[in-house]
Design a protein around this motif. Structure first.
Motif, PDB file in Angstrom:
ATOM      1  N   UNK A 102      -7.148 -10.730  -2.905  1.00 11.54           N
ATOM      2  CA  UNK A 102      -6.781 -10.091  -1.641  1.00 11.54           C
ATOM      3  C   UNK A 102      -7.860  -9.103  -1.235  1.00 11.54           C
ATOM      4  N   UNK A 103      -8.303  -9.198   0.007  1.00  8.35           N
ATOM      5  CA  UNK A 103      -9.263  -8.240   0.540  1.00  8.35           C
ATOM      6  C   UNK A 103      -8.521  -7.021   1.081  1.00  8.35           C
ATOM      7  N   UNK A 104      -9.282  -5.992   1.396  1.00  8.10           N
ATOM      8  CA  UNK A 104      -8.687  -4.792   1.954  1.00  8.10           C
ATOM      9  C   UNK A 104      -8.021  -5.001   3.285  1.00  8.10           C
ATOM     10  N   UNK A 105      -8.378  -6.073   3.993  1.00  2.00           N
ATOM     11  CA  UNK A 105      -7.768  -6.379   5.288  1.00  2.00           C
ATOM     12  C   UNK A 105      -6.536  -7.252   5.147  1.00  2.00           C
ATOM     13  N   UNK A 106      -6.201  -7.632   3.915  1.00  5.27           N
ATOM     14  CA  UNK A 106      -5.002  -8.428   3.702  1.00  5.27           C
ATOM     15  C   UNK A 106      -5.231  -9.918   3.669  1.00  5.27           C
ATOM     16  N   UNK A 124     -14.494   2.062 -12.655  1.00  6.07           N
ATOM     17  CA  UNK A 124     -13.731   1.012 -12.000  1.00  6.07           C
ATOM     18  C   UNK A 124     -13.722   1.211 -10.487  1.00  6.07           C
ATOM     19  N   UNK A 125     -14.010   0.181  -9.717  1.00  6.88           N
ATOM     20  CA  UNK A 125     -13.997   0.321  -8.267  1.00  6.88           C
ATOM     21  C   UNK A 125     -12.581   0.520  -7.745  1.00  6.88           C
ATOM     22  N   UNK A 126     -12.468   1.184  -6.631  1.00  8.37           N
ATOM     23  CA  UNK A 126     -11.180   1.336  -5.954  1.00  8.37           C
ATOM     24  C   UNK A 126     -10.962   0.156  -5.008  1.00  8.37           C
ATOM     25  N   UNK A 127      -9.705  -0.142  -4.736  1.00  7.41           N
ATOM     26  CA  UNK A 127      -9.370  -1.210  -3.806  1.00  7.41           C
ATOM     27  C   UNK A 127      -9.823  -0.827  -2.400  1.00  7.41           C
ATOM     28  N   UNK A 128     -10.486  -1.760  -1.742  1.00  8.63           N
ATOM     29  CA  UNK A 128     -11.072  -1.485  -0.421  1.00  8.63           C
ATOM     30  C   UNK A 128     -10.043  -1.656   0.677  1.00  8.63           C
ATOM     31  N   UNK A 129      -8.948  -0.945   0.587  1.00  4.50           N
ATOM     32  CA  UNK A 129      -7.902  -1.065   1.586  1.00  4.50           C
ATOM     33  C   UNK A 129      -7.091   0.208   1.701  1.00  4.50           C
ATOM     34  N   UNK A 170       0.842  -1.187   0.000  1.00  2.00           N
ATOM     35  CA  UNK A 170       0.000   0.000   0.000  1.00  2.00           C
ATOM     36  C   UNK A 170       0.879   1.239   0.000  1.00  2.00           C
ATOM     37  N   UNK A 171       0.624   2.128  -0.938  1.00  2.00           N
ATOM     38  CA  UNK A 171       1.370   3.378  -1.051  1.00  2.00           C
ATOM     39  C   UNK A 171       0.425   4.529  -0.743  1.00  2.00           C
ATOM     40  N   UNK A 172       0.743   5.308   0.276  1.00  2.00           N
ATOM     41  CA  UNK A 172      -0.082   6.455   0.646  1.00  2.00           C
ATOM     42  C   UNK A 172       0.257   7.662  -0.225  1.00  2.00           C
ATOM     43  N   UNK A 173      -0.622   8.647  -0.209  1.00  5.28           N
ATOM     44  CA  UNK A 173      -0.392   9.850  -1.002  1.00  5.28           C
ATOM     45  C   UNK A 173       0.872  10.588  -0.581  1.00  5.28           C
ATOM     46  N   UNK A 174       1.258  10.457   0.692  1.00  4.40           N
ATOM     47  CA  UNK A 174       2.460  11.150   1.170  1.00  4.40           C
ATOM     48  C   UNK A 174       3.737  10.353   0.919  1.00  4.40           C
ATOM     49  N   UNK A 175       3.610   9.206   0.232  1.00  2.00           N
ATOM     50  CA  UNK A 175       4.780   8.399  -0.092  1.00  2.00           C
ATOM     51  C   UNK A 175       5.062   7.279   0.883  1.00  2.00           C
ATOM     52  N   UNK A 176       4.345   7.225   2.000  1.00  2.00           N
ATOM     53  CA  UNK A 176       4.557   6.144   2.960  1.00  2.00           C
ATOM     54  C   UNK A 176       4.136   4.812   2.345  1.00  2.00           C
ATOM     55  N   UNK A 177       4.898   3.756   2.639  1.00  2.00           N
ATOM     56  CA  UNK A 177       4.644   2.439   2.059  1.00  2.00           C
ATOM     57  C   UNK A 177       4.633   1.387   3.151  1.00  2.00           C
ATOM     58  N   UNK A 178       3.746   0.389   2.985  1.00  2.00           N
ATOM     59  CA  UNK A 178       3.741  -0.765   3.881  1.00  2.00           C
ATOM     60  C   UNK A 178       3.232  -1.967   3.098  1.00  2.00           C
ATOM     61  N   UNK A 179       3.726  -3.136   3.482  1.00  2.00           N
ATOM     62  CA  UNK A 179       3.279  -4.366   2.836  1.00  2.00           C
ATOM     63  C   UNK A 179       1.904  -4.767   3.348  1.00  2.00           C
ATOM     64  N   UNK A 180       1.037  -5.157   2.434  1.00  2.00           N
ATOM     65  CA  UNK A 180      -0.243  -5.758   2.795  1.00  2.00           C
ATOM     66  C   UNK A 180      -0.100  -7.275   2.851  1.00  2.00           C
ATOM     67  N   UNK A 181       0.632  -7.808   1.889  1.00  2.00           N
ATOM     68  CA  UNK A 181       0.897  -9.245   1.844  1.00  2.00           C
ATOM     69  C   UNK A 181       2.246  -9.442   1.163  1.00  2.00           C
ATOM     70  N   UNK A 182       3.189 -10.040   1.873  1.00  2.00           N
ATOM     71  CA  UNK A 182       4.526 -10.238   1.321  1.00  2.00           C
ATOM     72  C   UNK A 182       4.798 -11.732   1.191  1.00  2.00           C
ATOM     73  N   UNK A 183       5.121 -12.160  -0.026  1.00  2.00           N
ATOM     74  CA  UNK A 183       5.360 -13.584  -0.291  1.00  2.00           C
ATOM     75  C   UNK A 183       6.391 -13.721  -1.420  1.00  2.00           C
ATOM     76  N   UNK A 184       7.659 -13.402  -1.128  1.00  2.00           N
ATOM     77  CA  UNK A 184       8.677 -13.486  -2.183  1.00  2.00           C
ATOM     78  C   UNK A 184       8.944 -14.928  -2.604  1.00  2.00           C
ATOM     79  N   UNK A 185       9.028 -15.139  -3.916  1.00  2.00           N
ATOM     80  CA  UNK A 185       9.355 -16.448  -4.492  1.00  2.00           C
ATOM     81  C   UNK A 185      10.481 -16.219  -5.493  1.00  2.00           C
ATOM     82  N   UNK A 186      11.642 -16.845  -5.302  1.00  2.00           N
ATOM     83  CA  UNK A 186      12.747 -16.635  -6.235  1.00  2.00           C
ATOM     84  C   UNK A 186      12.334 -16.922  -7.682  1.00  2.00           C
ATOM     85  N   UNK A 222     -14.394  -4.670  -4.438  1.00  2.00           N
ATOM     86  CA  UNK A 222     -13.230  -3.967  -3.906  1.00  2.00           C
ATOM     87  C   UNK A 222     -12.029  -4.844  -3.629  1.00  2.00           C
ATOM     88  N   UNK A 223     -12.114  -6.141  -3.897  1.00  2.00           N
ATOM     89  CA  UNK A 223     -10.966  -7.033  -3.705  1.00  2.00           C
ATOM     90  C   UNK A 223     -10.013  -6.900  -4.880  1.00  2.00           C
TER      91      UNK A 223
END
Length: 280
Positions: free
Chosen positions: A126-130, A275-280, A76-92, A105-106
């Motif tokens: 993915x739902x808005x709650x992750x 188009x709907x916006x993401x509910x998160x 999730x990227x906020x308008x002020x540039x702040x970022x946080x992971x909603x779901x992180x699952x790295x696969x090489x 909204x999913x």
């Protein structure tokens, strides 16, 4: 129908145009360039934000900002540039690709392997709650996803199959996968798609230099020819949702056309769906 150049750019892999109604702008990405672009067709204002990973898609959020489908997951990227992971699952060896927001909204987020190996990609909801649900786990190149105007059908592309498939959709669940249309040999591969207000499906053709419009019964009704072969995705935008925006790519082209990698627009091409916006 004739195209115009909305934003002249040299995106390696332009993708995912989406009309952000709340901000009155188009959002699109350069996957391999790690960039999120915005464009206001009324003022001409443009912005470019660089991401730390390859970014498959960027979609507006109901609360402001963007949801990003990134190499290692969804953030999730906020308008002020702040970022946080909603779901992180790295696969090489795997990265994000196209994504779409459903009527509820999913976010339906696709992945693929860099080597495009069959079965290496996925499609998840993915739902808005992750909360995350793996929907398809045997995908090569997860691409265009969209819903009929009444939300009862979901269209989906796994590009190497050369098909647009359709599912029955109800309450975030999909069943009864069946072919909708098949792209003939020599016409390119289906990539991104959008559904218009009449329920027709517009399909961008990678290595096909065109966007096609199919009626709800799967009949080819219109072809918009473009001068560059790697056409990646399309979406309706503008204040009246009547202009068709088209992203393109330069990657892999030995002698790219001058508009390859640019954001193109076909004015008054039809009538899109909000188009709907993401509910998160």
């Amino acid at each position: 129908m004739r195209y115009e150049v909305a934003v002249r750019a040299e995106a390696a892999l332009g993708e995912g145009p989406t009309w952000d109604a709340g901000a009155g702008r188009l959002v699109w990405v350069d996957i391999l360039g790690c960039r999120v672009h915005t464009y206001d067709p009324v003022t001409g204002r443009r912005t470019v934000r660089t991401t730390e990973q390859h970014v498959g898609a960027a979609k507006p959020r109901a609360g402001g900002g963007l949801v990003l489908n990134l190499r290692d997951g969804v953030g999730l990227l906020d308008d002020d540039g702040a970022f946080r992971w909603l779901h992180r699952e790295p696969v090489p060896g795997r990265r994000a690709n196209d994504a779409a927001v459903a009527p509820d909204g999913a976010l339906w987020a696709g992945t693929m392997r860099y080597d495009e190996a069959p079965g290496g990609g996925t499609l998840s909801r993915l739902t808005g709650h992750g909360a995350v649900e793996l929907v398809l786990d045997d995908v090569a190149v997860s691409n265009g996803t969209g819903w009929s105007p009444d939300g009862r059908l979901m269209y989906y592309i796994d590009s190497p199959t050369r098909r647009v498939d359709v599912f029955s959709h109800d309450g975030g669940r999909v069943t009864d996968r069946r072919p909708f249309v098949e792209i003939e040999e020599g016409a390119g591969f289906p990539d991104g798609l959008t559904v218009d207000a009449d329920g027709c499906v517009w399909v961008a053709l990678w290595d096909g230099a065109a966007v096609r419009r199919y009626t709800p019964d799967g009949r080819l009704e219109k072809v918009i020819e473009l001068p560059t072969p790697r056409v990646t995705a399309c979406a309706f935008g503008g204040p009246g949702l009547t202009d068709l925006y088209v992203t393109t790519a330069r990657v892999g082209l030995t002698a790219p056309h001058p508009v390859a990698g640019s954001l193109l627009v076909v004015p008054d091409a039809g009538k899109g769906l909000a188009q709907p916006a993401f509910a998160g």
